[in-house]
Write an enzyme that holds these catalytic residues in place. Sequence first.
Site, PDB file in Angstrom:
ATOM      1  N   GLN B 259      57.641  21.343  54.096  1.00 64.53           N
ATOM      2  CA  GLN B 259      57.307  20.097  53.649  1.00 64.53           C
ATOM      3  C   GLN B 259      57.997  19.953  52.206  1.00 64.53           C
ATOM      4  OE1 GLN B 259      55.949  17.629  55.499  1.00 64.53           O
ATOM      5  NE2 GLN B 259      56.886  16.584  53.931  1.00 64.53           N
ATOM      6  N   HIS B 262      61.508  18.883  50.962  1.00 69.93           N
ATOM      7  CA  HIS B 262      61.773  17.542  51.107  1.00 69.93           C
ATOM      8  C   HIS B 262      62.201  16.777  49.796  1.00 69.93           C
ATOM      9  CE1 HIS B 262      62.165  16.781  55.317  1.00 69.93           C
ATOM     10  NE2 HIS B 262      60.974  17.260  55.608  1.00 69.93           N
ATOM     11  N   GLU B 326      50.291  12.390  57.471  1.00 67.12           N
ATOM     12  CA  GLU B 326      51.597  12.043  58.275  1.00 67.12           C
ATOM     13  C   GLU B 326      51.713  13.397  59.350  1.00 67.12           C
ATOM     14  OE1 GLU B 326      55.226  12.664  56.295  1.00 67.12           O
ATOM     15  OE2 GLU B 326      56.482  11.634  57.893  1.00 67.12           O
ATOM     16  N   HIS B 327      51.624  14.642  58.657  1.00 67.34           N
ATOM     17  CA  HIS B 327      51.678  15.838  59.728  1.00 67.34           C
ATOM     18  C   HIS B 327      50.335  16.575  59.490  1.00 67.34           C
ATOM     19  CE1 HIS B 327      56.101  14.987  58.681  1.00 67.34           C
ATOM     20  NE2 HIS B 327      56.236  15.052  59.752  1.00 67.34           N
ATOM     21  N   ASP B 360      59.918  18.186  64.302  1.00 70.43           N
ATOM     22  CA  ASP B 360      60.845  17.353  63.545  1.00 70.43           C
ATOM     23  C   ASP B 360      62.201  17.175  63.799  1.00 70.43           C
ATOM     24  OD1 ASP B 360      59.171  17.254  61.170  1.00 70.43           O
ATOM     25  OD2 ASP B 360      59.719  18.979  60.096  1.00 70.43           O
ATOM     26  N   HIS B 419      42.660 -30.599  73.277  1.00 68.04           N
ATOM     27  CA  HIS B 419      42.573 -29.262  74.169  1.00 68.04           C
ATOM     28  C   HIS B 419      41.857 -29.732  75.566  1.00 68.04           C
ATOM     29  CE1 HIS B 419      44.086 -27.421  70.709  1.00 68.04           C
ATOM     30  NE2 HIS B 419      44.039 -26.149  71.241  1.00 68.04           N
TER      31      HIS B 419
END
Lengths: 428, 428
Positions: B259, B262, B326-327, B360, B419
């Site tokens: 991670q 990145h 996220e993960h 991934d 209506h």
Amino acid sequence: MLKKYEYQSLGKAELQQLVARNTDPNNSIQEVVQDIIQQVRVQGDTVLREYAAKFDKVQLDKLFLDEEDIDELATTIHRDQQRALEIAFQNIHRFHSTQLKRERTVETMPGVKCWREIRPIEKVGLYIPGGSAVLPSTLLMLGIPARIAGCKEIVVCSPPQSNGKINGFVAYCLKLLNIKRIYLVGGAQAVAAMAFGTQSIPKVDKIFGPGNQFVTKAKSIIQGLTNVSIDMPAGPSEVLVIADETANPAFVAADLLAQAEHGIDSQAVLVATSPALVDAVNIELETQLMVLPRKELASKAIENSYAVIVSNLQEAIQFSNEYAPEHLILETDQWESLTRHINNAGSVFLGHLTPESAGDYASGTNHTLPTSGYARSYSGVSVDSFVKKITFQHINETGLQQIGSTVEILAELEGLHAHKNAISIRNK
Amino acid sequence: MLKKYEYQSLGKAELQQLVARNTDPNNSIQEVVQDIIQQVRVQGDTVLREYAAKFDKVQLDKLFLDEEDIDELATTIHRDQQRALEIAFQNIHRFHSTQLKRERTVETMPGVKCWREIRPIEKVGLYIPGGSAVLPSTLLMLGIPARIAGCKEIVVCSPPQSNGKINGFVAYCLKLLNIKRIYLVGGAQAVAAMAFGTQSIPKVDKIFGPGNQFVTKAKSIIQGLTNVSIDMPAGPSEVLVIADETANPAFVAADLLAQAEHGIDSQAVLVATSPALVDAVNIELETQLMVLPRKELASKAIENSYAVIVSNLQEAIQFSNEYAPEHLILETDQWESLTRHINNAGSVFLGHLTPESAGDYASGTNHTLPTSGYARSYSGVSVDSFVKKITFQHINETGLQQIGSTVEILAELEGLHAHKNAISIRNK
């Protein structure tokens, strides 16, 4: 009186113009709404009381009504009204309860198992417009899928009436939904309160519901400002009616007017297979308008609307797909062969006996739908809107051998060596 | 070295602080991006060529590559790399092809039939980051669900390399996806081009894909400015690893570093059941960092990250649900009993042999996932993201009698007489 256009004589630019709706109508109110959001964020409950005094003309001691108040208010409505709300509840519940499906596990390679599981969004905020207009149906349309999804906390905000209460119809719907508290906050301040939380009002994860231009603007601002999400952007409501020689002009006119009475910015578009049909509908519009309580609004909305004349139903569907209407009504005997060609629409009403108002209230489908061309990429609200789908995966030794070198090669070619190493270190 | 916090000694405010990520990091670039969007909107292709010269250092005659160019570039990569991309393609396709389900028709009352049908979003835009980093995997993760959904037009934008081309890996993925053209545009200008359309580049209905802060900002701006929608807001990538005494510290460290590499704003959070485990992981981090090509980036990201010490796995899941990663990786023998308690996460990796990097690239699940706490209300990209669900209904004479009075009562109590009339006029 609907203006007339001929589909085949429209150029590309004219067509674009005709199907365009205001995608950013309210820049003038941007600053007002930004200020309200900022005040609520900083001051919380205090400023919510000030806004109630200013906008709703009411002094509020507490910002919510609890079970006892709700119970009392719910008894003030007639039994046949309660019964109608119950039937709507049942039908909406029946339709929405089929929307959540367990998915199966996929073994993509031997030893590599992947699947998705559904989880409710924990805290959701429902905005129910109120004040002069009274919209218990919206509470059902948002509350039922939230309950089916299993959301833990359902926060409901609605502006107080001048007596500091809500009306009995909304109260009765709260009881049907087993929601024991309602917050007396309206407008942009309600959206801000649910986005940031105040002393009284819990912060939520996602905000749902229609509203006036202040509410809509507030939803769009908080979406960019926080990690609270929203159901969809919203513009004025709209209908597109496709009619051929089998249509009853009186029914067509009634459906256009049901849309038009929402407000002067509503669009009611007729796509007809002959000019004579448009004329017949225009005559019916005049007649029916005369007896409508909201005729001023409705006649202005009709003036802002138009009719398109097409040479056949295929052309009609083509135009409709370009327009991407929130509501689409097919008033033709041929509806069955047309449905598969419909690509862009929120909700579709088929045949001569299926008016939009059935779906607005009670047939079971949701009435919170994408407007302004958003039907090209958005769906209406459903149980899906109240859940997340989380992917899970499990790899065993066999799986790691199977997939290992593939991941190593791909990580290497993207230049991500630590990604590669997370495999290699396990394969040692 | 990960900073350590004890879960039980964290106050509510400290906890909030710890799980908070930048929800609006890039206000400084707002003006730059707004200007780019405006230029593209007005000038189209001309300014796209200027930006290519300025940002990508390349003179472009035409703004795209076609089938012939793509075929040629695709042959430049090794057979084992082609094979790895093919396996990833197959697994992703296998998992995603189970995601579209026909739904059954519900007769909510006799004669009142309601159902949903799935339609592809017609025109989708995929942004594939490029330039220095090369992300063919993202093209697969977006292109495969778009193909399965049946989107008619798939527009792909990616920044050109300095030779005016794209790399062979991306070209090979385009071939696997049967996409015959790629537009050589990167950054905010690519998002603007797909949102408004230019002479060369078609306007789309929805834009997908990750990117740097300029791309992310552009997506958020066009979402408010047009009726083009986006997949999700995106922030820096993140992982949360839950580990107990059964975990291998070397595996844990490898996953945190995958991670961290990145970028310096990536978060790699460890939730461990003992301080000793954190120490062991910290030692492994040091060792593994030394041999990483991107060690500068990764070590800064690790410094921005932290470890939380919990007394048991239930507490670990509690913290994880607060964080909404996220993960999420569960490096414990107990993973099977924990999964049902996970409420907020993008994608979950179970057990000691399931590293995030498998997902991934190649296990089959999607890697386009909600960051920054958006996992509380968003799901990752799936085939669902590329379709709409349209509701349909048909009412016959019996149905109209069944539902008529309910709709009339509800329309009346909301004060919407047109209506009501849409029903009454049909029941005459």
